[in-house]
Structures are given as C-alpha cells and as structure tokens.
Motif scaffolding. Structure first.
Motif, PDB file in Angstrom:
ATOM      1  N   ARG A   1       0.843  -1.201   0.000  1.00 36.94           N
ATOM      2  CA  ARG A   1       0.000   0.000   0.000  1.00 36.94           C
ATOM      3  C   ARG A   1       0.879   1.253   0.000  1.00 36.94           C
ATOM      4  NH1 ARG A   1      -2.498   0.094   4.966  1.00 36.94           N
ATOM      5  NH2 ARG A   1      -2.932  -2.108   4.740  1.00 36.94           N
ATOM      6  N   LEU A   2       1.953   1.240   0.809  1.00 33.53           N
ATOM      7  CA  LEU A   2       2.844   2.392   0.868  1.00 33.53           C
ATOM      8  C   LEU A   2       3.590   2.572  -0.444  1.00 33.53           C
ATOM      9  CD1 LEU A   2       4.404   2.229   4.411  1.00 33.53           C
ATOM     10  CD2 LEU A   2       3.048   4.059   3.461  1.00 33.53           C
TER      11      LEU A   2
ATOM     12  N   ASN B   1       2.583   1.856  -3.348  1.00 30.84           N
ATOM     13  CA  ASN B   1       1.711   2.371  -4.392  1.00 30.84           C
ATOM     14  C   ASN B   1       1.447   3.863  -4.223  1.00 30.84           C
ATOM     15  OD1 ASN B   1       1.480  -0.073  -5.654  1.00 30.84           O
ATOM     16  ND2 ASN B   1      -0.362  -0.674  -4.543  1.00 30.84           N
ATOM     17  N   THR B   2       1.446   4.358  -2.976  1.00 30.59           N
ATOM     18  CA  THR B   2       1.092   5.755  -2.767  1.00 30.59           C
ATOM     19  C   THR B   2       2.297   6.675  -2.808  1.00 30.59           C
ATOM     20  OG1 THR B   2       1.187   5.366  -0.393  1.00 30.59           O
ATOM     21  CG2 THR B   2      -0.976   5.285  -1.417  1.00 30.59           C
ATOM     22  N   THR B   3       3.466   6.226  -2.337  1.00 34.42           N
ATOM     23  CA  THR B   3       4.636   7.093  -2.315  1.00 34.42           C
ATOM     24  C   THR B   3       5.629   6.617  -3.354  1.00 34.42           C
ATOM     25  OG1 THR B   3       5.679   5.723  -0.650  1.00 34.42           O
ATOM     26  CG2 THR B   3       4.409   7.593   0.134  1.00 34.42           C
ATOM     27  N   SER B   4       6.390   7.567  -3.866  1.00 31.40           N
ATOM     28  CA  SER B   4       7.427   7.211  -4.819  1.00 31.40           C
ATOM     29  C   SER B   4       8.768   7.287  -4.108  1.00 31.40           C
ATOM     30  CB  SER B   4       7.384   8.153  -6.020  1.00 31.40           C
ATOM     31  OG  SER B   4       7.520   9.481  -5.584  1.00 31.40           O
ATOM     32  N   LEU B   5       9.300   6.113  -3.790  1.00 29.50           N
ATOM     33  CA  LEU B   5      10.583   6.046  -3.113  1.00 29.50           C
ATOM     34  C   LEU B   5      11.696   5.952  -4.146  1.00 29.50           C
ATOM     35  CD1 LEU B   5       9.732   3.509  -0.276  1.00 29.50           C
ATOM     36  CD2 LEU B   5       9.993   5.967  -0.065  1.00 29.50           C
ATOM     37  N   SER B   6      12.834   6.561  -3.815  1.00 28.94           N
ATOM     38  CA  SER B   6      13.999   6.450  -4.673  1.00 28.94           C
ATOM     39  C   SER B   6      15.206   6.145  -3.795  1.00 28.94           C
ATOM     40  CB  SER B   6      14.211   7.747  -5.452  1.00 28.94           C
ATOM     41  OG  SER B   6      14.392   8.816  -4.564  1.00 28.94           O
ATOM     42  N   LYS B   7      16.279   5.686  -4.446  1.00 24.69           N
ATOM     43  CA  LYS B   7      17.487   5.328  -3.709  1.00 24.69           C
ATOM     44  C   LYS B   7      18.351   6.563  -3.513  1.00 24.69           C
ATOM     45  CE  LYS B   7      17.269   0.660  -3.696  1.00 24.69           C
ATOM     46  NZ  LYS B   7      16.739   0.128  -2.455  1.00 24.69           N
ATOM     47  N   CYS B   8      18.913   6.689  -2.313  1.00 19.88           N
ATOM     48  CA  CYS B   8      19.872   7.752  -2.063  1.00 19.88           C
ATOM     49  C   CYS B   8      21.173   7.388  -2.774  1.00 19.88           C
ATOM     50  CB  CYS B   8      20.105   7.898  -0.563  1.00 19.88           C
ATOM     51  SG  CYS B   8      21.390   9.070  -0.133  1.00 19.88           S
ATOM     52  N   PRO B   9      21.757   8.299  -3.556  1.00 20.74           N
ATOM     53  CA  PRO B   9      22.992   7.958  -4.280  1.00 20.74           C
ATOM     54  C   PRO B   9      24.197   7.791  -3.365  1.00 20.74           C
ATOM     55  CG  PRO B   9      22.389  10.237  -4.656  1.00 20.74           C
ATOM     56  CD  PRO B   9      21.263   9.618  -3.896  1.00 20.74           C
ATOM     57  N   LYS B  10      24.133   8.347  -2.149  1.00 27.84           N
ATOM     58  CA  LYS B  10      25.280   8.265  -1.251  1.00 27.84           C
ATOM     59  C   LYS B  10      25.246   7.010  -0.386  1.00 27.84           C
ATOM     60  CE  LYS B  10      28.095  11.228   1.663  1.00 27.84           C
ATOM     61  NZ  LYS B  10      28.106  10.701   3.018  1.00 27.84           N
ATOM     62  N   CYS B  11      24.118   6.797   0.320  1.00 30.34           N
ATOM     63  CA  CYS B  11      24.088   5.675   1.255  1.00 30.34           C
ATOM     64  C   CYS B  11      23.199   4.534   0.759  1.00 30.34           C
ATOM     65  CB  CYS B  11      23.614   6.149   2.626  1.00 30.34           C
ATOM     66  SG  CYS B  11      21.941   6.793   2.639  1.00 30.34           S
ATOM     67  N   LYS B  12      22.602   4.671  -0.434  1.00 31.99           N
ATOM     68  CA  LYS B  12      21.786   3.618  -1.066  1.00 31.99           C
ATOM     69  C   LYS B  12      20.571   3.219  -0.243  1.00 31.99           C
ATOM     70  CE  LYS B  12      25.078   3.072  -4.225  1.00 31.99           C
ATOM     71  NZ  LYS B  12      25.337   4.400  -4.768  1.00 31.99           N
ATOM     72  N   GLU B  13      20.087   4.122   0.604  1.00 30.49           N
ATOM     73  CA  GLU B  13      18.877   3.848   1.382  1.00 30.49           C
ATOM     74  C   GLU B  13      17.671   4.378   0.626  1.00 30.49           C
ATOM     75  OE1 GLU B  13      18.043   2.575   4.513  1.00 30.49           O
ATOM     76  OE2 GLU B  13      20.015   1.645   4.581  1.00 30.49           O
ATOM     77  N   ASP B  14      16.488   3.817   0.944  1.00 28.96           N
ATOM     78  CA  ASP B  14      15.253   4.329   0.353  1.00 28.96           C
ATOM     79  C   ASP B  14      14.943   5.696   0.940  1.00 28.96           C
ATOM     80  OD1 ASP B  14      14.839   2.194  -1.270  1.00 28.96           O
ATOM     81  OD2 ASP B  14      13.554   1.130   0.148  1.00 28.96           O
ATOM     82  N   LYS B  15      14.573   6.628   0.072  1.00 30.65           N
ATOM     83  CA  LYS B  15      14.191   7.957   0.551  1.00 30.65           C
ATOM     84  C   LYS B  15      13.073   8.481  -0.319  1.00 30.65           C
ATOM     85  CE  LYS B  15      17.195  10.994  -2.132  1.00 30.65           C
ATOM     86  NZ  LYS B  15      16.173  11.977  -2.517  1.00 30.65           N
ATOM     87  N   LEU B  16      12.343   9.456   0.217  1.00 31.48           N
ATOM     88  CA  LEU B  16      11.312  10.112  -0.573  1.00 31.48           C
ATOM     89  C   LEU B  16      11.987  10.967  -1.638  1.00 31.48           C
ATOM     90  CD1 LEU B  16       8.843  11.322   2.170  1.00 31.48           C
ATOM     91  CD2 LEU B  16       8.345   9.678   0.387  1.00 31.48           C
ATOM     92  N   SER B  17      11.443  10.932  -2.862  1.00 32.52           N
ATOM     93  CA  SER B  17      12.033  11.723  -3.922  1.00 32.52           C
ATOM     94  C   SER B  17      11.778  13.209  -3.681  1.00 32.52           C
ATOM     95  CB  SER B  17      11.478  11.289  -5.278  1.00 32.52           C
ATOM     96  OG  SER B  17      10.089  11.221  -5.245  1.00 32.52           O
ATOM     97  N   HIS B  18      12.696  14.027  -4.117  1.00 33.76           N
ATOM     98  CA  HIS B  18      12.679  15.490  -3.968  1.00 33.76           C
ATOM     99  C   HIS B  18      12.758  15.929  -2.514  1.00 33.76           C
ATOM    100  CE1 HIS B  18      11.768  15.706  -8.227  1.00 33.76           C
ATOM    101  NE2 HIS B  18      10.752  14.889  -8.027  1.00 33.76           N
ATOM    102  N   THR B  19      13.301  15.071  -1.655  1.00 39.11           N
ATOM    103  CA  THR B  19      13.556  15.455  -0.273  1.00 39.11           C
ATOM    104  C   THR B  19      14.962  15.016   0.102  1.00 39.11           C
ATOM    105  OG1 THR B  19      12.626  13.377   0.526  1.00 39.11           O
ATOM    106  CG2 THR B  19      11.155  15.276   0.529  1.00 39.11           C
ATOM    107  N   ALA B  20      15.491  15.614   1.183  1.00 38.52           N
ATOM    108  CA  ALA B  20      16.807  15.224   1.659  1.00 38.52           C
ATOM    109  C   ALA B  20      16.726  13.845   2.293  1.00 38.52           C
ATOM    110  CB  ALA B  20      17.319  16.232   2.678  1.00 38.52           C
TER     111      ALA B  20
END
Ligand SMILES: [Zn+2]
Length: 79
Positions: A30-31, A33-52
């Motif tokens: 469910r999460l 589908n609603t949020t678009s997560l992207s990988k952080c290029p530095k630590c390779k963790e999932d993060k919200l896109s367009h945020t730090a």
C-alpha cells in the motif's frame, strides 16, 4: 464473563508470524503504491524523492541536514 471466546489451543509461533507477515506485506505494498521512493545515491537507502535523505542528510550532492551536530540542551534562560 468474558465477551470473547476462549481459545481452545495455543497458537503456534509460525501461525502468528505468518499472519503478521501478511499484514506487513500488505502495508508495504500500500505504501509503495502511494509514495514514490527512490534510492539515495550516497548511502543507497530508500528515501522520498525530492527530499533530503533522512539517514545521511544529503540532497543533490551536498549535505543539507547536519546529522553530526548535536542539539544543545537549554538549561538557563539568558536575560
Ligand atoms: Zn542517504
């Protein structure tokens, strides 16, 4: 008197964990589908896109959040 029926047998740990894993997987889908997560290029963790990144504090190749800086606890009010 209890409002709920008394369980007849003790439930196996695998049965409880299977039920919880199903709930967890559904919540994750469910999460995703609603949020678009992207990988952080530095630590390779999932993060919200367009945020730090909340783990390392990097955004667009530079440090935005001071993760090493500790907050000073205010003990006295300066007059
Ligand atoms: Zn990061």
């Amino acid at each position: 008197m209890s409002k709920r029926p008394t369980p007849k047998k003790q439930q196996a740990n695998s049965q409880s964990s299977r039920r919880y894993k199903t709930f967890q997987n559904k919540a994750r889908k469910r999460l995703m589908n609603t949020t678009s997560l992207s990988k952080c290029p530095k630590c390779k963790e999932d993060k919200l896109s367009h945020t730090a990144c909340s783990v390392c504090g990097f955004y667009n190749g530079r440090s935005v959040l001071d993760k090493d800086k500790e907050m000073d606890k205010v003990t006295k009010v300066k007059a």
